[in-house]
Structures are given as C-alpha cells and as structure tokens.
Scaffold this active site. Sequence first.
Site, PDB file in Angstrom:
ATOM      1  N   PHE A   1       0.989  -0.951  -0.021  1.00  0.00           N
ATOM      2  CA  PHE A   1      -0.043  -0.229   0.083  1.00  0.00           C
ATOM      3  C   PHE A   1       0.912   1.228   0.026  1.00  0.00           C
ATOM      4  O   PHE A   1       1.986   1.225   0.961  1.00  0.00           O
ATOM      5  CB  PHE A   1      -1.021   0.049   1.278  1.00  0.00           C
ATOM      6  CG  PHE A   1      -2.096   1.049   1.174  1.00  0.00           C
ATOM      7  CD1 PHE A   1      -2.872   0.886   0.477  1.00  0.00           C
ATOM      8  CD2 PHE A   1      -1.720   2.244   2.081  1.00  0.00           C
ATOM      9  CE1 PHE A   1      -3.730   2.086   0.253  1.00  0.00           C
ATOM     10  CE2 PHE A   1      -2.720   3.209   1.926  1.00  0.00           C
ATOM     11  CZ  PHE A   1      -3.773   3.251   0.978  1.00  0.00           C
TER      12      PHE A   1
ATOM     13  N   ARG B   1     -12.676  -4.736  -5.911  1.00  0.00           N
ATOM     14  CA  ARG B   1     -12.082  -5.332  -4.934  1.00  0.00           C
ATOM     15  C   ARG B   1     -13.403  -5.774  -3.914  1.00  0.00           C
ATOM     16  O   ARG B   1     -14.105  -4.635  -3.901  1.00  0.00           O
ATOM     17  CB  ARG B   1     -11.204  -4.459  -4.231  1.00  0.00           C
ATOM     18  CG  ARG B   1     -10.438  -4.965  -3.040  1.00  0.00           C
ATOM     19  CD  ARG B   1      -9.431  -3.831  -2.564  1.00  0.00           C
ATOM     20  NE  ARG B   1      -9.988  -3.137  -1.635  1.00  0.00           N
ATOM     21  CZ  ARG B   1      -9.296  -2.522  -0.939  1.00  0.00           C
ATOM     22  NH1 ARG B   1      -8.258  -2.525  -0.544  1.00  0.00           N
ATOM     23  NH2 ARG B   1     -10.223  -1.439  -0.091  1.00  0.00           N
TER      24      ARG B   1
ATOM     25  N   ASP C   1       2.580  -5.220   8.476  1.00  0.00           N
ATOM     26  CA  ASP C   1       1.396  -4.001   8.259  1.00  0.00           C
ATOM     27  C   ASP C   1       0.364  -4.989   8.413  1.00  0.00           C
ATOM     28  O   ASP C   1       0.066  -5.530   7.314  1.00  0.00           O
ATOM     29  CB  ASP C   1       1.675  -3.075   7.040  1.00  0.00           C
ATOM     30  CG  ASP C   1       0.199  -2.383   6.913  1.00  0.00           C
ATOM     31  OD1 ASP C   1      -0.790  -2.848   7.357  1.00  0.00           O
ATOM     32  OD2 ASP C   1       0.368  -1.245   6.426  1.00  0.00           O
TER      33      ASP C   1
ATOM     34  N   TYR D   1     -10.063   0.482  11.230  1.00  0.00           N
ATOM     35  CA  TYR D   1     -11.364   0.997  10.599  1.00  0.00           C
ATOM     36  C   TYR D   1     -11.846  -0.165   9.659  1.00  0.00           C
ATOM     37  O   TYR D   1     -12.795   0.240   8.952  1.00  0.00           O
ATOM     38  CB  TYR D   1     -11.395   2.290  10.308  1.00  0.00           C
ATOM     39  CG  TYR D   1     -10.129   2.660   9.333  1.00  0.00           C
ATOM     40  CD1 TYR D   1      -9.986   2.299   8.122  1.00  0.00           C
ATOM     41  CD2 TYR D   1      -9.286   3.593   9.911  1.00  0.00           C
ATOM     42  CE1 TYR D   1      -8.990   2.462   7.401  1.00  0.00           C
ATOM     43  CE2 TYR D   1      -8.122   4.005   9.124  1.00  0.00           C
ATOM     44  CZ  TYR D   1      -7.882   3.511   8.134  1.00  0.00           C
ATOM     45  OH  TYR D   1      -6.771   3.794   7.188  1.00  0.00           O
ATOM     46  N   LYS D   2     -10.972  -1.155   9.342  1.00  0.00           N
ATOM     47  CA  LYS D   2     -11.615  -2.112   8.373  1.00  0.00           C
ATOM     48  C   LYS D   2     -12.254  -3.190   9.244  1.00  0.00           C
ATOM     49  O   LYS D   2     -13.439  -3.047   9.663  1.00  0.00           O
ATOM     50  CB  LYS D   2     -10.458  -2.599   7.442  1.00  0.00           C
ATOM     51  CG  LYS D   2      -9.614  -1.627   6.933  1.00  0.00           C
ATOM     52  CD  LYS D   2      -8.376  -2.019   5.898  1.00  0.00           C
ATOM     53  CE  LYS D   2      -7.579  -0.958   5.356  1.00  0.00           C
ATOM     54  NZ  LYS D   2      -8.321  -0.084   4.496  1.00  0.00           N
TER      55      LYS D   2
END
Lengths: 401, 401
Positions: free
Chosen positions: A132, A375, A201, A226-227
């Site tokens: 990312f 996705r 990560d 927050y995922k």
Amino acid sequence: MSETEALRDRAAGLDKADELGALRERFVLDEVVYLDGNSLGALPASVPGRVADVVGREWGRLRIRSWTESGWWTAPERIGDRIAPLVGAAAGQIVVGDSTSVNVFKAVVGAVRLSGGPQAGRDEILVDASTFPTDGYIAESAARMTGCTLRPLAPADMPGAAGPRTAAALVNHVDYRTGRLHDLPGITAAVRDAGGLAVWDLCHSAGALPVGLDAHGVDLAVGCTYKYLNGGPGSPAYLYVAERHQGAFDSPLPGWNSHAEPFGMRAGYAPVDGARRGRVGTPDILSMLALEEALTVWDGVSVEAVRAKSLALTDFFLECVAAHVPAGLVASVTPAVHAERGSQVALRCDRADEVMDELITRGVVGDFRAPDVLRFGFTPLYVGFAEVERAARVLGEVVRG
Amino acid sequence: MSETEALRDRAAGLDKADELGALRERFVLDEVVYLDGNSLGALPASVPGRVADVVGREWGRLRIRSWTESGWWTAPERIGDRIAPLVGAAAGQIVVGDSTSVNVFKAVVGAVRLSGGPQAGRDEILVDASTFPTDGYIAESAARMTGCTLRPLAPADMPGAAGPRTAAALVNHVDYRTGRLHDLPGITAAVRDAGGLAVWDLCHSAGALPVGLDAHGVDLAVGCTYKYLNGGPGSPAYLYVAERHQGAFDSPLPGWNSHAEPFGMRAGYAPVDGARRGRVGTPDILSMLALEEALTVWDGVSVEAVRAKSLALTDFFLECVAAHVPAGLVASVTPAVHAERGSQVALRCDRADEVMDELITRGVVGDFRAPDVLRFGFTPLYVGFAEVERAARVLGEVVRG
C-alpha cells in the site's frame, strides 16, 4: 433446478449452518450487500449510544475530570490489550493511537535503531514492492532519516535477500489490491536470522484471520482499526512492539505521553517502560472510545471461526462468479490456495471503475482500485452467503451490459 | 457596602455590559466555575447532535460513500480554513490532523530543511527553554534526525542568539505554566533576519487572542484544538505552513494523504501542492467533525472582542484575588502587563496540589501544574465576571484553611 436456483439453495443452507450468522445483529445494516468492510467496517449497533455518552456526559458534564475518572488517559493501552487477542499477542505489547502511516514511521525507524542501523553495517530497509503506497512513502522517509536505503522486493524474495545489511523489512500481511496473504512466519524468521527486524502491516488481516504475532516471533507490527475491526472512519491505528524489544525501543516521536512521568513536566525525556513507549501526543478520545465500544462485537467470537467462514465466503463467491459471469469478462487476481488468500477477492475487469459505480447503484458495494481491479471484501461477522450469491449475480448482469 | 459586596456589584455590572455574554448559551455548562478551558474546552451545545448524525447516518447508513458524499476526505483542509481567521491566516495554509506533537515534528523538521539545514551550515534549533515538555522532546528528536543540535533559551533571548547557525526556532506563543505571552512578531523577524525559520506553538493562544500569523510573517505554526477552540478531548491538531514555503515544504511524514494523486496508488511519492502537503494518513473523522461543529460557536465573534474580554477577566480575577486572599498566601507568576499576558492566571501557592483538589470539590475547576502552580484559564466565550469573583472568593476560603 437452474444453476442459479441451485446456488441460492446452497447459500440458504450455508447461512442456516453459519455459527457466526447471529453476529450480524450486532451491526447496523440494510438491504445493501456491503463488501467494503475492508475499507470501512460497518457500524456496530452499540457504538452510537456509547459515543453519545462520551460526548454528553464524559466531555459535557465531567469535562477535564474524565481524563482520570472516565479512563481517558489509559485508553491507548487498554484498547491495545483488547486488540491483542485478535492478533495473537499477549497483553502489554500494543498501544492504540495516531494513523497507520505515523505508526509505520515509529516502527520502521524503531526497527532500524534496534538492529544497530548503519553504524552496525545495517543500512538497508526491505520493503514489499507491491505495498500500500503510504508504507513505501513513509519507509522512504524513515530510510532517509536513518541513513538507510530502501530496497523494494516481492515479499516472497525477502528471505533470500535478507542479509548482513538488512536493518528492517516492512511487509503487508495481506496485499491491499490482490488479497494475497504473505508468509508471515517464514519472512519473520528469515529476517531475524539475518539479524534484522520484520515490521508487519496488519491492516488487511487483523480481524479477518489469525495473525499469531507472539507465536511467530514478530518484532514490530502496525495496523488500522477501521477495516475488519469496525472502529469507524479514521479510527486510530495501533503499534505492536514485542516485549523483548520494548526496553530498547527508541521512538522517533517521543511525545509527552510516552514519558515515564508525563505530568512531571520535566525538561528531559525519559521513556516509560512497556507498550506506552509507543504513545506520542494526546489521544483523540472520541474516535478512540468509539473503537473501544466497536471491539465489543468480538465478545465470544473466535478468530479461527472467523477465518473458516472467511474462506468459505471467498470460495463461494469465486464459485458464484464462475457461474454468473460469462467466461473471460473478469479474472481473479486473488490466490486460489487458501494459505495465500486473505479475506477479499480482487477481480481484474475492463472499465472496472464504471463497473463498480454501476454495482454500487444496484446495491452491491465493493471498491475500485486503480487501474483495473474490482475489490470485494468479506467481513465474516456480518456478510452472509445469500449476499455473496447476489453480489456475483449482479456483477454478471452488469458486466454483460 | 463590604468589599465583597462591592466586588459582586462590579461583577454584575461587568456581566451586564458584556457583549459576549450571550455566547455562554452556545455551551453545555452548569453551576461549576470552569476555569480549565485552557486544558479541555467545554462542550458546545450543537456538537452532540452533529456527532450523532456523523455516527448514525454518515457512518452507519452511507458508510464508505461518506468519504466523498459527506465531505470526509476534504475535512482536514476545510476545517483548517475554518481555523484560519481565528489565527490571522488566509485560507489554504492550515491543515487539521494528528496530534500537536506529531505536527511539531513535521514543522521543525520541515523548517530545518527549508533553512538549508546542516549542509548550509545551519545546524542549531533554538527551543523555548520553558516549553511545554513535548515540544522539547520532539524538537530533540527532530534535531537528532536532521543532524542538528538543540539549544534551549528563554524566548526573550532568541533574537540575540539567532545567527548563521540557526536553522529553526520553536517557541510557545503563551507559556503553558506562567501564562506569559511571548513576542511573536519580534522573535519571528529576528529569526527570519538570521536566515532561519520560526515555528510557533499556538496551543495556549489560538482562540484567546489575536495571533496574526500572516501579518507577522510567521513561517510555520502548530496548535491543538481542544483548549480555547473547544474541539473535544484529544481533537486533532493543526499545521500552518505559510504559502511562500509550501512549494518547498518537505514533510518527514509523507503519508498517502499528502500525495498529489492519493488514489493513484503510485509507488513513487509526489507531494500535493498547498496546505494538504501537511496531511499524513487517514484522518480521524469522528474527532475531526466534532471539531468542525465546535468551531461554529465562533460565528459572528471577533477575536479582538475575545481578547478585550480575556484581559478584563484576568484583570478582575487578579483584583478579586488581592481582595479575597490574605497577602502572602499566593503569588501571581503571570505578567501584569497586558502585552505579556495570555488568557490564564497562574498562582504560586504552598500545597498547590491539595488546594486545587479542594477548589474542585467546592466547584471551582482549574488545574495544578507541578511543582507549585494553580492554573486558572479564562475562556471569554463562556466565563463570566460573577464566576471570576466567586472563584477568587472560594480560593481565599480554601487557602485560609
């Protein structure tokens, strides 16, 4: 019975047998098929009441007293301990606060320093070449500020590349685009054997599959909340520093919250022991306590059961896509092998941006990742099999045009 | 008429004539005399409703769509522009996010790089010797990571000390302990004339007095938003980078939010223009939008009127303390001269910690700062003169024992 009817029957049976199915009631959901929990997790039903109490009573009535009386001051490490079992960490090693990017900076600089760094001949930081982007940008800054060089590599090539010049390796546990699950135990061990430290990560794995930080001897890790942890938009990230490294962990952001005596207001810095050494400034309490409440949806839930359902969901989605989407219009870039798959399916597709817009219009929410990827994230706590079948069916309708 | 009665009469008259008096209705307050708004501002009355909407509708119903449809993505710069007029900045120079400590790191490293740094012979960072500790700790880290040395000085000595080795000077506009207001125009000019850059910490001045960032040619500034800006516990801080420096501003925390094309997901970093270059990772939306709503209490309020009332409040408090507290039991360490006074009064006192505990028990809330200071902050938006008289009277009762 048509193929579609057969798949719907299968979905109904899978939903009926789903031991996690009742957890959906812990969230605010509607008729939308929400396959974007890997970008922003859905709202846990108990969060609005808790946030109202934090704002109205703790801030509004108790005001400054809440720093002690409402436990605000200790929230970063208390919530860290709440996340710990979800990523296989014993208590006292995780602290919550700041963004993932800021924590990547702390972790990578910290890892370089723990390795001995350039002074010890360790002047290379290995970084996941398909990372990312923010991880790469921040690692580049960490390299520049510690006298190191950044070396981008496929994670699979890291064990062979790690050597006497390796200070640190920064790797994503699950690739944000393809959904590929990287070999955390193997890469961690190889980097350690070379004398460096691995920084993981966990943004796309925590809450979706077992991570095993302690079991696999991970050195440092960061992740967002927050995922799959459903902490809310931009909820604070976390930093894991393995207990064995805490005494020597030397943060590049030694804010007053990490001082041994923060209210002593001393001119000289003396770091506190333990996970709190990863704290920096005053924590953002509203976001942090919303996260704490959101974590209650995990009460009584095993990460192993979540992983089993996650794989069943992605398997079933791939099967439904094969059935509903004409051959050749989409191609999965997510590994078919379970051991290499996270909790998402990424499909390459022409005009992927337009296709995703149309899917969203028709009530199936995933996201588009440049240049050509659809996705779909599968949050086992609230996604069901009938939704998976519907998502694939609507995708077939959209790509047929 | 007793002296007490005379002071109460004066207070009533001052409250009646107070053109800002009606603003108190914009906050949730009670019978407590709250003189700790310089630590945590009181709750603006419209914030709970706004937060409930952000959580319930924007997160709960719109979910991921809110990043665009609810304006989440642009919140950091939008809220920065809302703060700008309160600190005398034109739009486009302030971005909100991260903690004050993290912004001090961005600003000090950024200032050293803008100055040319050690490569240009500028290897000293001047720092306010009586600074709030975190600024000193972070400046030390910034010095270490840029090859500079930290040089602590009284702010008044900085103009004389600034020279060809000066890269940056980090100064608090108002001292957190004594309430002393430092000479922002003079120090900024002296540092600039020496070829360095001044970084101002506005935590204890923004929202209490005119700052004049643009008018005085300030280079960089940071501040928190939970004191006189009433943003809530740990609400995000902000970073000001003067427009003339933005093109060359080189952040040590180049997260993906500061990329020219954040959703391009490019491997190489290319910074965006303008204030957004100070962004790092995903902003904490709940805390950020609570702050945005809190800033609406400033609608129609002039900072000059706030300053006038602030000085009247602190003058009157000192007068009431002189009348109510027996001579010799407390001593003000806050400058008597208006031009050197922020919006607080700090009184040195024996057993200050116990005295503050007792004051709080009796409904007068200030705070204790080690080793011997009672600190009282006066927020002109909601503190009245009758409260000031009462606070001094209760203080007199407590210290008499």
